[in-house]
Each structure stands twice: as C-alpha cells, then as structure tokens.
Design an enzyme around this catalytic site. Structure first.
Site, PDB file in Angstrom:
ATOM      1  N   ASP A   7       0.839  -1.207   0.000  1.00 42.36           N
ATOM      2  CA  ASP A   7       0.000   0.000   0.000  1.00 42.36           C
ATOM      3  C   ASP A   7       0.872   1.254   0.000  1.00 42.36           C
ATOM      4  OD1 ASP A   7       0.821  -0.248   2.612  1.00 42.36           O
ATOM      5  OD2 ASP A   7      -1.184  -0.033   3.499  1.00 42.36           O
TER       6      ASP A   7
ATOM      7  N   GLU B 157       9.749  -3.792   9.938  1.00 39.23           N
ATOM      8  CA  GLU B 157      10.076  -2.482   9.340  1.00 39.23           C
ATOM      9  C   GLU B 157      10.627  -1.546  10.415  1.00 39.23           C
ATOM     10  OE1 GLU B 157       7.050  -0.784   6.865  1.00 39.23           O
ATOM     11  OE2 GLU B 157       8.158   1.100   6.609  1.00 39.23           O
TER      12      GLU B 157
HETATM   13  O1  KIV Z   1       3.570  -1.066   1.548  1.00 37.87           O
HETATM   14  C1  KIV Z   1       4.723  -1.491   1.454  1.00 37.87           C
HETATM   15  O2  KIV Z   1       5.440  -1.242   0.480  1.00 37.87           O
HETATM   16  C2  KIV Z   1       5.242  -2.309   2.545  1.00 37.87           C
HETATM   17  C3  KIV Z   1       6.715  -2.569   2.562  1.00 37.87           C
HETATM   18  C4  KIV Z   1       7.424  -1.359   3.027  1.00 37.87           C
HETATM   19  C5  KIV Z   1       7.058  -3.747   3.376  1.00 37.87           C
HETATM   20  O3  KIV Z   1       4.517  -2.713   3.390  1.00 37.87           O
END
Ligand code: KIV
Length: 259
Positions: A34, A173
């Site tokens: 997202d 993260e």
């Molecule tokens: O939305 C995204 O790109 C993510 C990654 C940062 C793991 O969740």
C-alpha cells in the site's frame, strides 16, 4: 529458503512492466504494497489507499509476473473493524487478482484472531511489525521501533503471536538490527526486513526507492541500486530537444508507401 540459510529477495511492485522485469530477473517474491499510496498515487501516507486501488494494481502485477509468488497489502480499514470485513476484503483480493496471499499490519488480539480465521479459510497471511505505516499517527511519526528493552520485548512477543496465529512470514520495518536478528533467530517462519538490518531472513525495498526514482527520500537504510530519475530526465530532455530541432522522427522512423 530460511532453513537453507538462503536470503529471500522481495521487492514491491505496482504495475505490469516492472512486474515483467522483476519476474524475468528472478526476484523471489513481489509485494503489492500500500506504499503505492505514496510512490504511485502521490498521497503523503498509505491511509487514503482503497481496496479497489490495491486490486487494480495487483491485477496488473499478476499479468506481468504470472509465475512469481505475490502478496497484496490489505489497506487501512479494510480489515481492522471486524474479522468478517477482513475475510471479505482478503477474499476479494484472492478472487479478483490471483495473488497468493495478503499482508496486514499489527499483532493485537483482534488482528491475531483475524489472521487465524483467514488462515483457516485458506488464505496465506504475512504479518508486519515494527513501524507499521497504517498507524503512523498513533506511533507519532516514522520512528525506529524496539530501541528500549520494553519495546524490544513487545516486538518479540508480537512476532511469536503472529507465528502462532499462522502467518507464513513477517515483515519487520524500522527495527533495530539486534532486535530484528533476535526475532528472526527465534522464529520458524522467515522475517523480511526493511530498515531492520542483515539479521532478517530476507529483505524488501520499495521499488521506486531502490531504483532511484524518488530522490527526495533518503532514509539511512535505503541503498539506491540504479538512478532511474536521472536516466528518465535525460531521456525526456533528449526527446524534447530532438522534436524541437526536427531531428526526430527521422526517415528510419517514418513509414513509406512500400510498407
Ligand atoms: O507497503 C509497502 O510497500 C510495505 C513494505 C514497506 C514492506 O509494506
């Protein structure tokens, strides 16, 4: 791959042409994140992204990378309100995109119950801990997590809860390197890190950031593996000047009568 000690490569992807490149180059897994809210749609967070946005982009990615394991983020408020809502949202993703699983953020009791039901329903679920962008306001901004002992212990027990609920993998993260390593070593399922150091079982980056398309974004963890912003600017400048100077199109770009 975790048991073989082979690092797992994951990149985010949002469209058909990049999906084709990523599949041809052999990335292990695609994540339709997202993060498309920021890097594709220009919002300042992931919060405005809708389930329809996710499905639209995921379908394009699946057409470009039909053989690559692909996970799709469930966007903000498409799963938090109730387990039923989560099953409907994840069900739409699975039926309408052909993705192989969904990812959702957090590890509170309600989220773990939801994960259990999704897994029971046959939907593989990836978890996401540490800095969880859908809770950016509750967390007080983009912050590294697990810096104090209490935060580190909480992350460790949340990771265990997600594994126990049935997640096949967990994104970590913005977690300190030592905490991410400890969590990774303690779990059977693989961790995929972004800003969580080399102790994770795999790594993920947001594709436009990794390829240098987002020059204003410079967090410590990011390495740019290409400079597509500069290459694109050069190409656009050359196109403009060649059209203005009538250097393009030339005879080799022009159709004759003979076909
Ligand atoms: O939305 C995204 O790109 C993510 C990654 C940062 C793991 O969740």
């Amino acid at each position: 791959m975790k048991s073989r000690g082979e690092p797992i490569t994951v990149l985010t992807c949002y469209d058909y042409l990049f999906a084709r490149i990523l599949e041809e180059e052999g990335v292990d897994m695609l994540l339709v994140g997202d993060s498309l809210g920021q890097v594709v749609m220009g919002y300042d967070s992931t919060l405005p992204v809708t389930l329809d946005d996710m499905i639209h982009h995921s379908r394009a990615v699946r057409r470009g990378a039909p053989r690559t394991f692909t996970v799709v983020d469930l966007p903000f408020l498409s799963y938090q309100a109730s387990t039923e809502r989560a099953i409907e949202s994840a069900g739409r993703v699975m039926k309408e995109t052909g993705a192989h699983g969904v990812k959702l953020e957090g590890a509170d009791d309600q989220t773990c119950r939801t994960i259990r039901r999704l897994v029971q329903a046959g939907i593989p679920v990836m978890g996401h801990l540490g800095f969880v962008p859908q809770s950016v306001h509750a967390l007080g901004g983009t912050r590294v997590q697990g810096r104090d002992a209490q935060g580190a212990d909480r992350l460790e027990s949340e990771a265990e809860a997600l594994q126990e609920a049935g997640c096949f993998s967990i994104v970590l993260e913005l977690v300190t390197g030592s905490v991410a390593r400890r969590i990774s070593e303690g779990l059977e399922v693989p961790t995929i890190g972004i800003g969580a150091g080399p102790g994770c079982d795999g790594q993920v980056l947001v594709l436009p950031d990794a390829l240098g398309l987002n020059p204003g974004f410079n967090p410590r963890f990011l390495k740019r593996f290409a400079d597509l912003a500069e290459a694109s600017r050069r190409g656009v400048r050359d196109y403009i000047s060649q059209v203005k100077e009538r250097a393009y199109p030339g005879p080799e770009h022009t159709f004759g009568e003979e076909g």
